[in-house]
Design an enzyme around this catalytic site. Sequence first.
Site: not given
Ligand SMILES: NC(=O)c1ccc[n+]([C@@H]2O[C@H](COP(=O)([O-])OP(=O)(O)OC[C@H]3O[C@@H](n4cnc5c(N)ncnc54)[C@H](O)[C@@H]3O)[C@@H](O)[C@H]2O)c1
Length: 329
Positions: A118, A141, A145
């Site tokens: 991130s 958070y 990362k």
């Molecule tokens: N959304 C953003 O803007 C953004 C920006 C930077 C980084 N990220 C990173 O991208 C990744 C995905 O983000 P997102 O927005 O799709 O989130 P999201 O919550 O939609 O998806 C996360 C998924 O991981 C699953 N999950 C969580 N813990 C788990 C575990 N212990 N075992 C198995 N499955 C598990 C959840 O059920 C979910 O389907 C994350 O790592 C987040 O930190 C997101």
Amino acid sequence: MVKKVLVTGGAGFIGSHVCKALAKRGHEPVVYDNLSTGHRDLVRYGRLIEGDVGDGERLQAMLRNERIDAVIHLAGLCYPADSMRAPLAYYQQNVRNSLVLCDAMAAAGVGTLVFSSSCSVYGHASEAVDEQATLSPMSPYARSKMLVEQMLSDIAVEQDWTAVSLRYFNAAGADPDGELGEWHEPEPHLIPRVLMAATGTLAELVVHGTDYPTADGTCVRDYCHVTDLAVAHVLALERVQTRGALSIFNLGNERGFSVLEIIQAVETELGLTVPVRLAGRRPGDPASVSASSRKARDELGWSPQYASLTDIIRTAHRSLAARPNRTSS
Ligand SMILES: NC(=O)c1ccc[n+]([C@@H]2O[C@H](COP(=O)([O-])OP(=O)(O)OC[C@H]3O[C@@H](n4cnc5c(N)ncnc54)[C@H](O)[C@@H]3O)[C@@H](O)[C@H]2O)c1
């Protein structure tokens, strides 16, 4: 070469789009997700295996039995403000579980990993920050990362892995075909919240902080379309050849928009007024962040196709309309 790819968090917002991008390029995604925030309905590409990344034995057996070639690791907790209230959960879910995953991969002989990092690792990073910039994470958070990246760079050397960390700037928009969407509950992200406030699903849009050192006093973020982010994962798998090191890439559109600019853009696009309440700053929020994605463009050949704010808002609006109830997961 076609790869069978385990996608942890593949039932989530970004993961579901990654699976579609993999399938479109002929790869075979296998989703591993505990559905804690994900949705069964978002698993349209690849098979869903329900499971937790914290369960190392299960992971190891599955990596072997499924003959997985590579892992894309998105599962985790995702919100800086939330992490200020629950640091232990963030270090357990993001750092400990990533270590469990690496351990299982090492035991199963899987040596290719793409990790969801991130832009929050940079902290306040006003102008087109590149991958060489000093890291200054402002929340548990963001530190989680950074810690995983540091861990991966050591493990990649010792295990001779091809490891890639993709530092996403703010993921936004939704599948232009309307198959997938952003269905967080509650929804923490700005663009869907502004759309929800405009269309009456949310009573008002709270603007956190109006005294930041930005042009209009509100936070500035670099929004990147989720389909463009998803394609970058496939390019990382196909084009990064380096072994024994962690390769890091920023993924953003190299342009920041303030909260007030997003509100204005949604009002113009929908022809509706967004009810707004101005409030104080939230802890853990940097003032302004925008990317230099030159390295991803040069080395991965990444070229965002949905870079305009209009594309992002239109696809996000459509996905909001298709949003199911939580009971569907
Ligand atoms: N959304 C953003 O803007 C953004 C920006 C930077 C980084 N990220 C990173 O991208 C990744 C995905 O983000 P997102 O927005 O799709 O989130 P999201 O919550 O939609 O998806 C996360 C998924 O991981 C699953 N999950 C969580 N813990 C788990 C575990 N212990 N075992 C198995 N499955 C598990 C959840 O059920 C979910 O389907 C994350 O790592 C987040 O930190 C997101």
